[in-house]
Motif scaffolding. Structure first.
Motif, PDB file in Angstrom:
ATOM      1  N   GLU A  28      40.637  69.331  74.579  1.00 46.61           N
ATOM      2  CA  GLU A  28      39.767  68.617  74.930  1.00 46.61           C
ATOM      3  C   GLU A  28      39.734  67.698  73.631  1.00 46.61           C
ATOM      4  OE1 GLU A  28      36.298  69.379  77.178  1.00 46.61           O
ATOM      5  OE2 GLU A  28      37.124  70.057  78.289  1.00 46.61           O
ATOM      6  N   LYS A  29      39.367  67.694  71.390  1.00 48.87           N
ATOM      7  CA  LYS A  29      39.318  67.658  71.375  1.00 48.87           C
ATOM      8  C   LYS A  29      40.576  67.196  71.114  1.00 48.87           C
ATOM      9  CE  LYS A  29      36.636  70.007  67.792  1.00 48.87           C
ATOM     10  NZ  LYS A  29      36.402  70.744  66.831  1.00 48.87           N
ATOM     11  N   TYR A  30      41.818  67.081  70.721  1.00 47.51           N
ATOM     12  CA  TYR A  30      42.940  66.229  70.737  1.00 47.51           C
ATOM     13  C   TYR A  30      43.876  65.490  71.639  1.00 47.51           C
ATOM     14  CZ  TYR A  30      47.894  66.682  69.813  1.00 47.51           C
ATOM     15  OH  TYR A  30      49.909  66.257  68.933  1.00 47.51           O
ATOM     16  N   ALA A  31      43.049  65.393  72.768  1.00 39.23           N
ATOM     17  CA  ALA A  31      43.609  64.662  73.586  1.00 39.23           C
ATOM     18  C   ALA A  31      42.430  63.399  73.188  1.00 39.23           C
ATOM     19  CB  ALA A  31      42.912  64.861  75.225  1.00 39.23           C
ATOM     20  N   GLU A  32      41.549  64.008  72.849  1.00 36.86           N
ATOM     21  CA  GLU A  32      39.858  62.685  73.027  1.00 36.86           C
ATOM     22  C   GLU A  32      41.264  61.924  71.087  1.00 36.86           C
ATOM     23  OE1 GLU A  32      36.001  61.336  72.771  1.00 36.86           O
ATOM     24  OE2 GLU A  32      36.445  63.073  71.084  1.00 36.86           O
ATOM     25  N   LEU A  33      41.253  62.499  70.585  1.00 39.37           N
ATOM     26  CA  LEU A  33      41.757  62.379  69.072  1.00 39.37           C
ATOM     27  C   LEU A  33      43.492  60.867  69.230  1.00 39.37           C
ATOM     28  CD1 LEU A  33      41.842  62.515  65.865  1.00 39.37           C
ATOM     29  CD2 LEU A  33      43.430  64.315  66.834  1.00 39.37           C
ATOM     30  N   VAL A  34      43.698  61.548  70.512  1.00 35.53           N
ATOM     31  CA  VAL A  34      45.266  60.646  70.223  1.00 35.53           C
ATOM     32  C   VAL A  34      44.920  59.706  71.146  1.00 35.53           C
ATOM     33  CG1 VAL A  34      46.645  62.768  70.303  1.00 35.53           C
ATOM     34  CG2 VAL A  34      45.944  61.738  73.002  1.00 35.53           C
ATOM     35  N   VAL A  35      43.955  59.166  72.039  1.00 33.61           N
ATOM     36  CA  VAL A  35      43.377  58.026  72.854  1.00 33.61           C
ATOM     37  C   VAL A  35      42.645  57.042  71.355  1.00 33.61           C
ATOM     38  CG1 VAL A  35      42.347  56.948  74.636  1.00 33.61           C
ATOM     39  CG2 VAL A  35      43.768  59.399  74.944  1.00 33.61           C
ATOM     40  N   LYS A  36      42.070  57.751  70.556  1.00 30.79           N
ATOM     41  CA  LYS A  36      41.095  57.022  70.401  1.00 30.79           C
ATOM     42  C   LYS A  36      41.910  56.647  69.127  1.00 30.79           C
ATOM     43  CE  LYS A  36      36.543  57.927  71.947  1.00 30.79           C
ATOM     44  NZ  LYS A  36      34.816  58.500  71.559  1.00 30.79           N
ATOM     45  N   ILE A  37      42.666  57.309  68.078  1.00 30.10           N
ATOM     46  CA  ILE A  37      42.895  57.465  67.016  1.00 30.10           C
ATOM     47  C   ILE A  37      44.965  56.997  66.824  1.00 30.10           C
ATOM     48  CG2 ILE A  37      43.372  58.818  64.180  1.00 30.10           C
ATOM     49  CD1 ILE A  37      40.758  57.575  64.440  1.00 30.10           C
ATOM     50  N   GLY A  38      44.871  57.565  68.309  1.00 34.07           N
ATOM     51  CA  GLY A  38      46.705  57.684  68.171  1.00 34.07           C
ATOM     52  C   GLY A  38      46.850  55.736  68.858  1.00 34.07           C
ATOM     53  N   VAL A  39      46.570  56.063  69.684  1.00 33.91           N
ATOM     54  CA  VAL A  39      47.130  54.483  70.587  1.00 33.91           C
ATOM     55  C   VAL A  39      45.686  53.628  70.300  1.00 33.91           C
ATOM     56  CG1 VAL A  39      49.280  55.367  72.444  1.00 33.91           C
ATOM     57  CG2 VAL A  39      46.463  55.294  73.051  1.00 33.91           C
ATOM     58  N   ASN A  40      44.422  54.042  69.937  1.00 33.75           N
ATOM     59  CA  ASN A  40      43.448  53.530  70.013  1.00 33.75           C
ATOM     60  C   ASN A  40      42.886  52.808  71.346  1.00 33.75           C
ATOM     61  OD1 ASN A  40      40.766  52.129  69.030  1.00 33.75           O
ATOM     62  ND2 ASN A  40      41.909  51.169  67.652  1.00 33.75           N
ATOM     63  N   LEU A  41      43.466  53.402  72.529  1.00 35.51           N
ATOM     64  CA  LEU A  41      43.275  52.147  73.657  1.00 35.51           C
ATOM     65  C   LEU A  41      42.143  51.307  73.535  1.00 35.51           C
ATOM     66  CD1 LEU A  41      45.365  52.908  75.802  1.00 35.51           C
ATOM     67  CD2 LEU A  41      42.876  53.941  77.027  1.00 35.51           C
ATOM     68  N   THR A  42      42.004  50.548  74.348  1.00 35.88           N
ATOM     69  CA  THR A  42      40.673  49.485  74.092  1.00 35.88           C
ATOM     70  C   THR A  42      40.434  49.219  75.371  1.00 35.88           C
ATOM     71  OG1 THR A  42      41.727  47.343  73.644  1.00 35.88           O
ATOM     72  CG2 THR A  42      40.828  48.379  72.281  1.00 35.88           C
ATOM     73  N   LYS A  43      39.145  48.907  76.198  1.00 39.34           N
ATOM     74  CA  LYS A  43      38.776  48.835  77.187  1.00 39.34           C
ATOM     75  C   LYS A  43      39.793  47.179  78.388  1.00 39.34           C
ATOM     76  CE  LYS A  43      34.689  47.264  80.242  1.00 39.34           C
ATOM     77  NZ  LYS A  43      33.650  47.419  80.655  1.00 39.34           N
ATOM     78  N   GLY A  44      40.390  47.419  79.268  1.00 45.54           N
ATOM     79  CA  GLY A  44      41.152  46.736  79.819  1.00 45.54           C
ATOM     80  C   GLY A  44      43.056  47.626  79.734  1.00 45.54           C
ATOM     81  N   GLN A  45      42.835  48.150  79.217  1.00 43.97           N
ATOM     82  CA  GLN A  45      44.361  48.157  78.410  1.00 43.97           C
ATOM     83  C   GLN A  45      45.072  49.753  79.636  1.00 43.97           C
ATOM     84  OE1 GLN A  45      44.195  49.401  74.193  1.00 43.97           O
ATOM     85  NE2 GLN A  45      46.211  48.250  74.770  1.00 43.97           N
ATOM     86  N   ASP A  46      46.597  48.976  79.811  1.00 43.01           N
ATOM     87  CA  ASP A  46      47.008  50.121  80.251  1.00 43.01           C
ATOM     88  C   ASP A  46      47.951  51.315  79.676  1.00 43.01           C
ATOM     89  OD1 ASP A  46      46.861  48.589  82.563  1.00 43.01           O
ATOM     90  OD2 ASP A  46      48.923  47.606  83.123  1.00 43.01           O
ATOM     91  N   LEU A  47      47.768  52.315  79.757  1.00 44.45           N
ATOM     92  CA  LEU A  47      48.822  52.963  79.149  1.00 44.45           C
ATOM     93  C   LEU A  47      49.863  53.868  80.222  1.00 44.45           C
ATOM     94  CD1 LEU A  47      48.531  55.130  76.177  1.00 44.45           C
ATOM     95  CD2 LEU A  47      47.066  56.574  77.244  1.00 44.45           C
ATOM     96  N   MET A  48      50.699  54.206  79.023  1.00 42.98           N
ATOM     97  CA  MET A  48      51.935  55.064  79.599  1.00 42.98           C
ATOM     98  C   MET A  48      51.869  56.290  78.354  1.00 42.98           C
ATOM     99  SD  MET A  48      55.926  53.827  80.128  1.00 42.98           S
ATOM    100  CE  MET A  48      55.499  52.214  80.904  1.00 42.98           C
ATOM    101  N   ILE A  49      52.067  57.355  79.506  1.00 44.80           N
ATOM    102  CA  ILE A  49      52.533  58.338  79.029  1.00 44.80           C
ATOM    103  C   ILE A  49      53.717  59.258  79.281  1.00 44.80           C
ATOM    104  CG2 ILE A  49      51.075  60.824  78.290  1.00 44.80           C
ATOM    105  CD1 ILE A  49      48.378  59.686  79.161  1.00 44.80           C
ATOM    106  N   GLU A  50      54.822  59.138  78.717  1.00 44.49           N
ATOM    107  CA  GLU A  50      56.074  59.849  78.319  1.00 44.49           C
ATOM    108  C   GLU A  50      55.854  61.488  78.168  1.00 44.49           C
ATOM    109  OE1 GLU A  50      58.752  57.923  76.410  1.00 44.49           O
ATOM    110  OE2 GLU A  50      58.450  56.410  77.632  1.00 44.49           O
ATOM    111  N   SER A  51      55.812  62.591  78.946  1.00 40.68           N
ATOM    112  CA  SER A  51      55.751  64.265  78.984  1.00 40.68           C
ATOM    113  C   SER A  51      56.235  64.546  79.022  1.00 40.68           C
ATOM    114  CB  SER A  51      53.862  63.538  79.289  1.00 40.68           C
ATOM    115  OG  SER A  51      53.411  65.803  79.277  1.00 40.68           O
TER     116      SER A  51
END
Length: 412
Positions: free
Chosen positions: A9-32
């Motif tokens: 969970e910490k890793y998931a939060e890290l990549v959202v907040k630091i990696g892509v630094n997602l902001t409110k209102g954005q779309d996100l595409m994940i390739e997995s």
């Protein structure tokens, strides 16, 4: 298991907040990869908690990926769907962010002829050239991260019992992404600030060239006027900071296209489009590869260099101390996104236009006139060793140490 889920969970939060630094209102595409279902679900959850409008997951599978090159008809090798590139371009143009869990099997295309792999790779690169320009100019936020798959973990930890390999891989991924810290997000911000201090010193130096010396390496790399060192995070077209690769330990800039002279030897295996190349070297004249060798994967290296005219020139020079977290693990990860952050490296092919003043606004012709290289490829290869020495050549010709015994000789 409880600790693992907490760290995941910490890793998931890290990549959202630091990696892509997602902001409110954005779309996100994940390739997995499909094997990464649990992590992907957590990332989706964290993305919506961060205010995402919509999260699209594109699932990948190595068996399916390989089957195309094994079984597709001849003409299909030169085809890449326009509808897919159109979708990627529109996604970027509408302000989306991309997160790619990039963990290809190092032996994915073992046994498949290099010409088949090269044709399919060239078709994809050609079709996605506009999208790749968005990537290389940081038009949008994108981030490459890592997660274990059985095939990858088995390659890296072949010395461990099968049932321990994936767990061992998770452990190192958590370690070099600072997930074990009490507050990984804050730990990453401290790390980014340190890389900013390094690039600030290098940008103030404005070296005319870098001189490399190590076993098998005697190389001069000229740097173009107005070059910019980057590292840590960068800003997209909207000014939002993001980290393009997690982990990251490098600072990097643009070499002068026609200013590379001498020889350089690789120090780690390279995964080229699903095929391994190892123990290889290049000789450069006026920026161009004029001679090359490889003990393993020679044909794949040859096909790479034949991709287009720019494939024989360098597009990136990156500095990473030998005494760094990933290097100190003393293990080859067969994944460029990790191995490049354990070693000084260079990249064949396209430069990042953002590594030169006003580069993002330049046409390919203008970029080339300023000393940058353009190509369908951008392939990093590792050259760092414990005995690597690098001198910076100042504008007046004076030499000063940058690296000694594989590590920084400059103060930051």
């Amino acid at each position: 298991m409880d600790n693992f889920i907490t760290n995941l969970e910490k890793y998931a939060e890290l990549v959202v907040k630091i990696g892509v630094n997602l902001t409110k209102g954005q779309d996100l595409m994940i390739e997995s990869p499909m094997e990464c279902l649990e992590l992907t679900r957590l990332i989706v959850k964290k993305a919506y908690e961060a205010g995402a409008n919509f999260v699209q997951v594109n699932w990948q599978d190595d068996v399916i990926t390989r089957s195309r090159l094994e079984s597709a008809h001849e003409d299909a090798l030169d085809y890449y769907p326009k509808w897919h590139t159109d979708m990627l371009e529109r996604f970027v143009e509408n302000g989306g962010a991309l997160l790619n869990i990039k963990v290809p099997d190092p032996d994915l295309y073992a046994g498949i002829d290099a010409s088949i792999i090269s044709r399919a790779s060239k078709a994809m690169a050609t079709a996605r050239s506009k999208y790749q320009k968005y990537v290389r100019t940081s038009t949008f936020s994108w981030c490459l991260i890592k997660a274990p798959t059985v095939a990858w973990a088995s390659k890296v930890y072949a010395d461990l019992p099968e049932d321990e390999r994936v767990d061992a891989m998770w452990d190192v991924i958590f370690r070099f992404n600072r997930v074990y810290e009490n507050d990984p997000v804050s730990a990453w911000r401290v790390h980014i600030e340190q890389l900013k201090r390094v690039r600030k010193v290098l940008n103030e130096k404005q070296y005319a060239a870098l001189q490399y010396r190590a076993e098998g390496t005697d190389l001069l790399v000229e740097l173009p006027e107005g070059h910019i060192w980057l590292g840590g995070d960068k800003a997209n077209a909207s000014g939002i900071r993001f980290v393009a690769n997690m982990p990251t330990e490098e600072v990097f800039t643009m070499p002068k296209r026609t200013g590379v002279h001498g020889t350089v030897a690789s120090t780690k295996p390279l995964n080229v489009n699903g095929a391994l190349v190892d123990n290889f070297s290049f000789r450069f004249e006026d920026g161009k590869v004029v001679e090359y060798k490889a003990e393993v994967g020679y044909e794949h290296l040859a096909r790479l260099l034949e991709m287009d005219e720019g494939a024989r020139y360098l597009g990136e020079v990156a500095l990473v101390p030998y005494d760094s977290p990933i290097s100190n693990m003393n293990r080859i990860f067969y994944n460029t996104g990790i191995d490049e952050n354990a070693s000084c490296h260079l990249a064949l092919g396209s430069c990042y236009p953002i590594n030169i003043e006003d580069g993002a606004s330049l046409s390919n012709e203008e970029l080339k006139a300023r000393g940058g290289n353009t190509s369908l490829i951008h392939v990093d290869f590792m050259i760092g060793t414990a005995d690597l020495e690098i001198d910076g050549v100042l504008q007046d010709g004076t030499l000063e140490p940058i690296f000694r015994k594989g590590n920084w000789a400059l103060a930051f």
